[in-house]
Design a protein around this motif. Sequence first.
Motif, PDB file in Angstrom:
ATOM      1  N   LYS A  19       0.787  -1.217   0.077  1.00  0.00           N
ATOM      2  CA  LYS A  19       0.019   0.060   0.081  1.00  0.00           C
ATOM      3  C   LYS A  19       0.902   1.185   0.005  1.00  0.00           C
ATOM      4  O   LYS A  19       0.552   2.304  -0.850  1.00  0.00           O
ATOM      5  N   LEU A 231      -5.325  17.223   7.701  1.00  0.00           N
ATOM      6  CA  LEU A 231      -4.872  16.867   9.011  1.00  0.00           C
ATOM      7  C   LEU A 231      -5.842  16.183   9.882  1.00  0.00           C
ATOM      8  O   LEU A 231      -5.860  15.356  10.578  1.00  0.00           O
ATOM      9  N   ILE A 234      -7.041  12.927   8.803  1.00  0.00           N
ATOM     10  CA  ILE A 234      -6.019  11.818   9.107  1.00  0.00           C
ATOM     11  C   ILE A 234      -6.199  11.352  10.739  1.00  0.00           C
ATOM     12  O   ILE A 234      -6.045  10.437  11.006  1.00  0.00           O
ATOM     13  N   ALA A 235      -6.190  12.548  11.434  1.00  0.00           N
ATOM     14  CA  ALA A 235      -6.466  12.175  12.777  1.00  0.00           C
ATOM     15  C   ALA A 235      -7.434  11.358  13.121  1.00  0.00           C
ATOM     16  O   ALA A 235      -7.451  10.774  14.156  1.00  0.00           O
ATOM     17  N   ARG A 237      -8.606   9.001  11.299  1.00  0.00           N
ATOM     18  CA  ARG A 237      -8.957   7.861  10.516  1.00  0.00           C
ATOM     19  C   ARG A 237      -9.189   6.593  11.152  1.00  0.00           C
ATOM     20  O   ARG A 237      -9.919   6.028  10.826  1.00  0.00           O
ATOM     21  N   TRP A 238      -8.937   6.435  12.440  1.00  0.00           N
ATOM     22  CA  TRP A 238      -9.398   5.224  13.068  1.00  0.00           C
ATOM     23  C   TRP A 238     -10.899   5.396  13.421  1.00  0.00           C
ATOM     24  O   TRP A 238     -11.649   4.098  13.467  1.00  0.00           O
ATOM     25  N   ASN A 239     -11.353   6.719  13.577  1.00  0.00           N
ATOM     26  CA  ASN A 239     -12.789   6.738  13.926  1.00  0.00           C
ATOM     27  C   ASN A 239     -13.805   6.170  12.534  1.00  0.00           C
ATOM     28  O   ASN A 239     -14.660   5.772  12.691  1.00  0.00           O
ATOM     29  N   ASN A 241     -12.550   4.344  10.298  1.00  0.00           N
ATOM     30  CA  ASN A 241     -12.501   2.848   9.942  1.00  0.00           C
ATOM     31  C   ASN A 241     -13.444   2.078  10.959  1.00  0.00           C
ATOM     32  O   ASN A 241     -14.371   1.248  10.614  1.00  0.00           O
ATOM     33  N   ALA A 242     -13.806   2.599  12.162  1.00  0.00           N
ATOM     34  CA  ALA A 242     -14.783   2.208  13.275  1.00  0.00           C
ATOM     35  C   ALA A 242     -16.168   2.327  12.615  1.00  0.00           C
ATOM     36  O   ALA A 242     -16.873   1.378  12.774  1.00  0.00           O
ATOM     37  N   ASP A 244     -16.885   2.713   9.514  1.00  0.00           N
ATOM     38  CA  ASP A 244     -17.203   1.763   8.248  1.00  0.00           C
ATOM     39  C   ASP A 244     -17.621   0.272   9.047  1.00  0.00           C
ATOM     40  O   ASP A 244     -18.030  -0.346   8.103  1.00  0.00           O
ATOM     41  N   VAL A 255     -16.261   5.085  20.091  1.00  0.00           N
ATOM     42  CA  VAL A 255     -16.333   6.110  19.343  1.00  0.00           C
ATOM     43  C   VAL A 255     -17.617   6.893  19.370  1.00  0.00           C
ATOM     44  O   VAL A 255     -18.714   6.314  19.462  1.00  0.00           O
ATOM     45  N   ASP A 299     -10.198  -0.356   1.574  1.00  0.00           N
ATOM     46  CA  ASP A 299     -10.956   0.792   2.428  1.00  0.00           C
ATOM     47  C   ASP A 299     -10.290   1.235   3.750  1.00  0.00           C
ATOM     48  O   ASP A 299     -10.897   1.889   4.405  1.00  0.00           O
ATOM     49  N   ASP A 300      -9.109   0.721   4.301  1.00  0.00           N
ATOM     50  CA  ASP A 300      -8.556   1.082   5.366  1.00  0.00           C
ATOM     51  C   ASP A 300      -8.169   2.390   5.313  1.00  0.00           C
ATOM     52  O   ASP A 300      -7.297   3.108   4.400  1.00  0.00           O
ATOM     53  N   ARG A 302      -6.575   4.507   6.931  1.00  0.00           N
ATOM     54  CA  ARG A 302      -5.146   4.939   7.293  1.00  0.00           C
ATOM     55  C   ARG A 302      -4.443   5.191   5.858  1.00  0.00           C
ATOM     56  O   ARG A 302      -3.501   6.052   5.739  1.00  0.00           O
TER      57      ARG A 302
END
Lengths: 356, 257
Positions: A19, A231, A234-235, A237-239, A241-242, A244, A255, A299-300, A302
């Motif tokens: 990736k 920014l 990107i900050a 990104r985990w939210n 993903n969650a 999704d 979250v 779809d990640d 990150r």
Amino acid sequence: MHLNQGTVPEDYRAYLNRKVRWILLGLILAFVFFVLAISVGAVAIPPLDVVQSLLRLSSSDTWDRIVWNVRLPQAIAAVVAGTGLAIAGVAMQSILRNPIASPFTLGISSAGAFGAAVSVVVLGAGTMQSTVASPVAISNPYLTTAVAFIFCMIATGIILAISHIKGASPEVMVLTGVALSSLFSAGVMFLQYFSNDAQLAAVIFWTFGDVGRATWDMLPLMVIVVGAGTLYFIANRWNYNAIDAGDETARGLGVNVTRVRLAGMTVAAVISAVIVALLGVIGFVGLVCPHMMRRLVGDDQRYLIPGSAIAGAVLLLASDTVARIIVAPYILPVAVLTAFLGAPVFIYLLFRGYKR
Amino acid sequence: MTKMLTVNDLKFMYRNRDVLQQIGFSIEQGQVIAVLGPNGVGKTTLLKCLNRILKPREGTVMLDNENLLDLDTMDIARRVGYVPQRVETGRLTAFDAVLLGRRPHIGWDVVPRDLAIVDAVFRKLGMEALRLSYIDEMSGGELQKVAIARALVQEPRVLLLDEPTSNLDMKNQVDILTTIREVVRDHGIAAIMTMHDLNQALRFADTFIFIKNGRVHIHGSQDIVTPSVIEDVYGLPVMIGELGGVRCVIPGACKTT
């Protein structure tokens, strides 16, 4: 729980490296197109000289002036607008849980167009000029930009208010966006019906998004808004993903789904509003660049968010370059080209399926 | 055995309607508790109240002397793992999908320890071969294992599972429940799961809660699962018999000759 006996699997590392390689390739492409975008035009400047001029090493004053005064701001605007539209698109697709969401799903482009129409028809900011290069111009671009931006933010405010009351469900947001979009489009038609030829032309030309409108004094605002927005996404990104993985999974992971949705939507809307108000409506980039990157990096978020940002920059730089040479000496607005160039690439990627 | 999680006088209202009231029970370390009752009785609502996905009006959920309902959502997620009934798929590898479970522990980015924990859970569940499979190409059983693995990497003290075996075939049902059973025992955590299949509940759970009309109808060990309790709760006469040493529930009234 005691789960410390694990290691980091090698095959997973290799998978992530693939990736990263796609993203690096995108960065190289973006640089190539950036130089090419500055090089191509009515006066052709060889790419090497472009680089020299950018480094202030060029011996030609004329080329320096073309590069620094005309083409560099335009190329930077293409990078910033492409990045902004693509990250706003990728965020909206996640926030609204909808693959065809884009920065304009919430009716921001229609609202911007309505604002521009109001400024031209009601406030008299549009006139006809008799030059070949730009037959129609908006005599008071600041007024038009300001009014367009105000209406973009009104549309955003209405959707935010309704979402807030109704619990930020993606369905409510999307449907409100559809309703507002129709409402503002009807408003534009209404104003166009009562406008004279010059005003009509000015309104229509305004909606053709064009990075050629960019000047140095617009760029700081665009760079700050898009940079801060990137920014922010990107900050988060985990939210994303969650979210999704499903609202309930996300809530189970701590979250605050409602807050992430409303805040993300606001950031995406402000980015889109700034770009629409300054450059006009540039479609397709925000919808399709995320999907192009999904085929390459999955779809990640990150990797999807930075990947989409780069894809947006590349698509807009390439479109702007082609727009200047395809019917030379005429220059097409970039909005015409984004879909012309992007659609075939996208259809190819759809056919090919996911990259493994 | 010490009480690990104690729920006291929990009350949940939707708008002005009472959904749950006076819910109270407790669970010990290493135990699996089955929440039973007919559709729409509030079993899922109860699970969601325990980790504050839904906000109860009254009551406490005490975990190791802390009231979960007073904690921040991220703090709750570090203590309680939740496996919902429905999970969305996407173009993600199983490894990345499970890594998401580290969300409550992640600062700016994952650290090697996060990846190592994910790897350990894959080994623990015997899913190493699935690591780099895409979850949008997985079967229902595999996906459910991924969801459970995701909750386990949260390093929870308590696992909440909403009908973990719905939509699975018999073999997968037994696999998943055996896995949950083992993990709970080995790691000294506790699991609370809603279930429809009373036979599976009898085989895999230690404690049973029957919910009726938004209240705990009865709460206790195997002994409370009797034909009269089941008929009270579900409104259906059943027979309970033993087959190969396992208690079974079969719908229908006892035939008296």
